[in-house]
Design a protein around this motif. Sequence first.
Motif, PDB file in Angstrom:
ATOM      1  N   THR A   1       0.943  -1.120   0.118  1.00 37.24           N
ATOM      2  CA  THR A   1      -0.071  -0.050  -0.080  1.00 37.24           C
ATOM      3  C   THR A   1       0.740   1.256  -0.103  1.00 37.24           C
ATOM      4  OG1 THR A   1      -1.792  -1.272   1.216  1.00 37.24           O
ATOM      5  CG2 THR A   1      -1.887   1.065   1.304  1.00 37.24           C
TER       6      THR A   1
ATOM      7  N   LEU B   1       1.157   4.773   0.329  1.00 34.58           N
ATOM      8  CA  LEU B   1       0.370   5.976   1.087  1.00 34.58           C
ATOM      9  C   LEU B   1       0.190   7.450   0.336  1.00 34.58           C
ATOM     10  CD1 LEU B   1       1.174   5.606   4.692  1.00 34.58           C
ATOM     11  CD2 LEU B   1      -0.863   4.807   3.568  1.00 34.58           C
ATOM     12  N   PRO B   2      -0.699   8.239   0.206  1.00 35.38           N
ATOM     13  CA  PRO B   2      -0.753   9.366  -0.634  1.00 35.38           C
ATOM     14  C   PRO B   2      -0.039  10.536  -0.075  1.00 35.38           C
ATOM     15  CG  PRO B   2      -2.811   9.190   0.623  1.00 35.38           C
ATOM     16  CD  PRO B   2      -1.934   7.977   0.701  1.00 35.38           C
ATOM     17  N   SER B   3       0.548  11.465  -0.924  1.00 31.87           N
ATOM     18  CA  SER B   3       1.414  12.576  -0.278  1.00 31.87           C
ATOM     19  C   SER B   3       0.470  13.610   0.239  1.00 31.87           C
ATOM     20  CB  SER B   3       2.360  12.986  -1.588  1.00 31.87           C
ATOM     21  OG  SER B   3       1.255  13.491  -2.486  1.00 31.87           O
TER      22      SER B   3
ATOM     23  N   GLY C   1      -5.561  12.623  -0.244  1.00 24.37           N
ATOM     24  CA  GLY C   1      -5.556  11.542  -1.185  1.00 24.37           C
ATOM     25  C   GLY C   1      -5.944  10.191  -0.942  1.00 24.37           C
ATOM     26  N   GLU C   2      -6.122   9.499  -1.947  1.00 21.82           N
ATOM     27  CA  GLU C   2      -6.351   7.879  -1.917  1.00 21.82           C
ATOM     28  C   GLU C   2      -5.139   7.329  -2.057  1.00 21.82           C
ATOM     29  OE1 GLU C   2      -8.270   6.436  -6.054  1.00 21.82           O
ATOM     30  OE2 GLU C   2      -9.623   7.483  -4.632  1.00 21.82           O
ATOM     31  N   SER C   3      -5.146   6.208  -1.330  1.00 16.88           N
ATOM     32  CA  SER C   3      -3.954   5.366  -1.324  1.00 16.88           C
ATOM     33  C   SER C   3      -3.646   4.332  -2.569  1.00 16.88           C
ATOM     34  CB  SER C   3      -3.516   4.151  -0.016  1.00 16.88           C
ATOM     35  OG  SER C   3      -4.785   3.583   0.204  1.00 16.88           O
TER      36      SER C   3
ATOM     37  N   GLN D   1      -1.526   2.381 -11.798  1.00 18.72           N
ATOM     38  CA  GLN D   1      -2.960   1.894 -11.375  1.00 18.72           C
ATOM     39  C   GLN D   1      -3.448   0.969 -11.887  1.00 18.72           C
ATOM     40  OE1 GLN D   1      -1.796   4.972 -11.995  1.00 18.72           O
ATOM     41  NE2 GLN D   1      -3.404   6.131 -13.066  1.00 18.72           N
TER      42      GLN D   1
ATOM     43  N   HIS E   1      -1.029   8.116 -10.638  1.00 20.65           N
ATOM     44  CA  HIS E   1      -1.640   8.188  -9.532  1.00 20.65           C
ATOM     45  C   HIS E   1      -0.979   9.139  -8.641  1.00 20.65           C
ATOM     46  CE1 HIS E   1      -3.507   6.938  -5.617  1.00 20.65           C
ATOM     47  NE2 HIS E   1      -4.535   6.429  -6.351  1.00 20.65           N
ATOM     48  N   GLU E   2      -1.609   9.941  -7.874  1.00 18.80           N
ATOM     49  CA  GLU E   2      -0.925  10.948  -7.227  1.00 18.80           C
ATOM     50  C   GLU E   2      -0.046  10.284  -5.852  1.00 18.80           C
ATOM     51  OE1 GLU E   2      -3.705  13.680  -5.327  1.00 18.80           O
ATOM     52  OE2 GLU E   2      -4.801  12.260  -4.289  1.00 18.80           O
ATOM     53  N   SER E   3      -0.249   9.321  -5.461  1.00 20.95           N
ATOM     54  CA  SER E   3       0.312   8.639  -4.328  1.00 20.95           C
ATOM     55  C   SER E   3       1.879   8.298  -4.558  1.00 20.95           C
ATOM     56  CB  SER E   3      -0.329   7.562  -3.855  1.00 20.95           C
ATOM     57  OG  SER E   3      -0.388   6.493  -4.980  1.00 20.95           O
TER      58      SER E   3
ATOM     59  N   LYS F   1       7.989   9.885  -4.186  1.00 22.03           N
ATOM     60  CA  LYS F   1       8.683   8.660  -3.793  1.00 22.03           C
ATOM     61  C   LYS F   1       9.758   8.226  -4.533  1.00 22.03           C
ATOM     62  CE  LYS F   1       4.942   7.400  -1.410  1.00 22.03           C
ATOM     63  NZ  LYS F   1       4.230   8.482  -1.410  1.00 22.03           N
TER      64      LYS F   1
END
Length: 755
Positions: A128, A130-132, A136-138, A254, A732-734, A738
């Motif tokens: 998983t 995690l979003p920044s 936001g959704e993971s 995603q 995806h914004e998560s 990274k």
Amino acid sequence: MRVFLLYFDAVEARINHLIHHRFHSLTGCSNSPALLSEHWKPINRTQLETLILQQYSHGKFYNLVKNVISTPSVLLTACENLRAKNHGGTSSSDSSSLIDSVSKRFSVKEMARELREERFDVESCCITVLPSRKKGESLVLPNLNLKVVVEAVRMVLEVVYDKRFATFAYGGRVGMGRHTAIRYLKSSVENPSWWFRIRFSPHMFCDHHFRKLSLIMEEKIEDKLLTNLIKRLLESEVLRIEFGGCSMGRGFPQESALSAILINVFFNGLDKEIQDIRLRMDEENPKLDSNELLSSSNVFRKHIRVYAIRYLDEILVITSGSKMLTMDLKNQIVKFLEGKLELKVDKLNTVIHSAVSEKIDFLGVELQAVLPSVLHPPMSEKAIRARKKYLKQKEAKALELRNARETNRKKLGLKILNHVFKKLKQSNGFKFDFHIETEVRDIFRAWGEEVVQEFLGSLEERQNWHRLLSAGDFFYLKSIRDQLPHDLVDAYDQFQMQVDKYLSPVKIRKALEEEKQHVEEKEMKKYSESTVEDLTKLCMKVAAPMHLVRKAVKMAGFTNSMGRPRPIKLLIPLDDTDIIKWYAGIGQRWLDFFCCCRNFKMVKTVVSYHLRFSCLLTLAEKHESTKREAIKHYSKDLKISDANGMEEIYFPTEREIKMMGDKNLSDPKPVDGVLSMALIRLVSDEQFACSCIAHFCDRMDVVIYRIRLLQNRLNVNPLNEEKWVPRMGAIHESLNKKCLPLCSDHEEIKFVFLS
């Protein structure tokens, strides 16, 4: 009949036994654990098909998980496919290195046993992210073990279903990509009148959709383990399918590699429904042969056809009939989608458009029905004058070369004759071994034949010599002919006959006139055919949406508000090679994606000018120099020297871009992902105790890169089409900020964390 069925079952059992024995001897798959580790090796496509067909009986496939997916050789083949993605799609032939690399990470034998016994824990293999942002959704990503299983399932389903899909179903299939679909539209669709595109409201693939999918799969596959495995992948959100989104088929994190096959299986019922409609339409409106029509009739009969293209969840239907027929067809398809597949159709945007007066957006390009003269316009007067000027220059150049060749031939002939006489003089009349006379004779004979052919092909030369040899001769006077010997008169008459035969300009003039008349008739016929086609035929025009391309260029920061190139300061911390590679990746993918468009020349200009000079300005900004100095150092082709001093070119050169065209049939790589993200290299003297993130790469000398997403840097929501480019996907914004460890072999890979 019963005896025949028993005989058929016995033959089928015997064939299955032989296939089972042969394939297990190849792969080492046996019930004996001792043999399981001795013959492990990846298998090819033919062997995989053989193993899957072994499970076929009475119209269905049985126990695919136990007997195919959980086979160590199939799992190793999935590992090889994942490793091949990191090398541009080419797999290595060294299977021993792959087995060693796999054994360091997990046990294939244990994974196979867990799959057969339904003990494989999908949830524990999920990561998983995690979003920044707080709201936001993971994002759930699979680890390497789960990626291997997903790839094995994808391989098996591809063999089972690929040949059973409709011919107009594209996406997620070998050799059936975007370019193939667009080529079909350009070459096969004729006289379109109305079209509509099915648009879905954004919604996820839910439980009731999975129940529909499982019922469809049960028609061909009887395997509860496979159904439960796919269900667990959906429940864990590793397998995400979003209808009406803009990330399908783009290769984003995603999206799983398995989703494309499942979407094609899910829409297979719709494809069959459309096929039945097309067959029924052809039966009701048969295509008549031109010979069947009355010769006196001046009416052109329009054949009603229905065309369909489906690329994953993007559906386009084209008809050559009336608007009422198209409306009934749209209602049938929408009813099937909402009723049997329980999908949410966006009826507000699923509307019928005129193919002639309105453009439609499909697969990232604009489609419109136009006259054939628009796609193949006649030459303008300026182009005709330029062509005539070019032909005159070509003739002058050919005459100059012919005169130079004759001069050189004369000099060479004199040298050869001088050399021959010198040899004869030195021999004093005696024979010598080097017989040069024969070779000289052959050379002069070849030259003579070539001169004669050129002379006979020239009308002016033949006419001039014919006039000199035949005009005003006193041998034609009867009083003179009677006083001369008969042998002389006969010899003269024979000579005149040969002169008329070979030098008379009448025949060649007649032949030239016939050729000119044939050319005029051909042009007239071509003009009449083009005129008739413009009145009776419509073709498909495919164009790149230049307003969206310019918007993307401006939004990413390649150009300023005036539309001129500007530097991107986000890339300044990167090395020069990484900066050039980033620009080259975007430019090459745009060229590959839009190469089949009518206005491809405008896309070439965007890449060759805006992206190239934006890269030069970024390099100049980094080294605190001017654009002129950057061009002088890197040149316009953006050449850069490696560690050994060898110059390398990553960005397409101006000559390469100029020569590009509609020649590529392969499915282009994702376009939006490279544009909407950048990998920023982190400078650190510390030694990181981690290996490269690329699949099955054991190198520890890695460089850490940080992902920077465009939508987060601009603070723009990709769902807002007013500020974002419509239909352009987004990562995806998560994954923003990274870090990824990459070795030198995989620095060019932008999506190494995908499967």
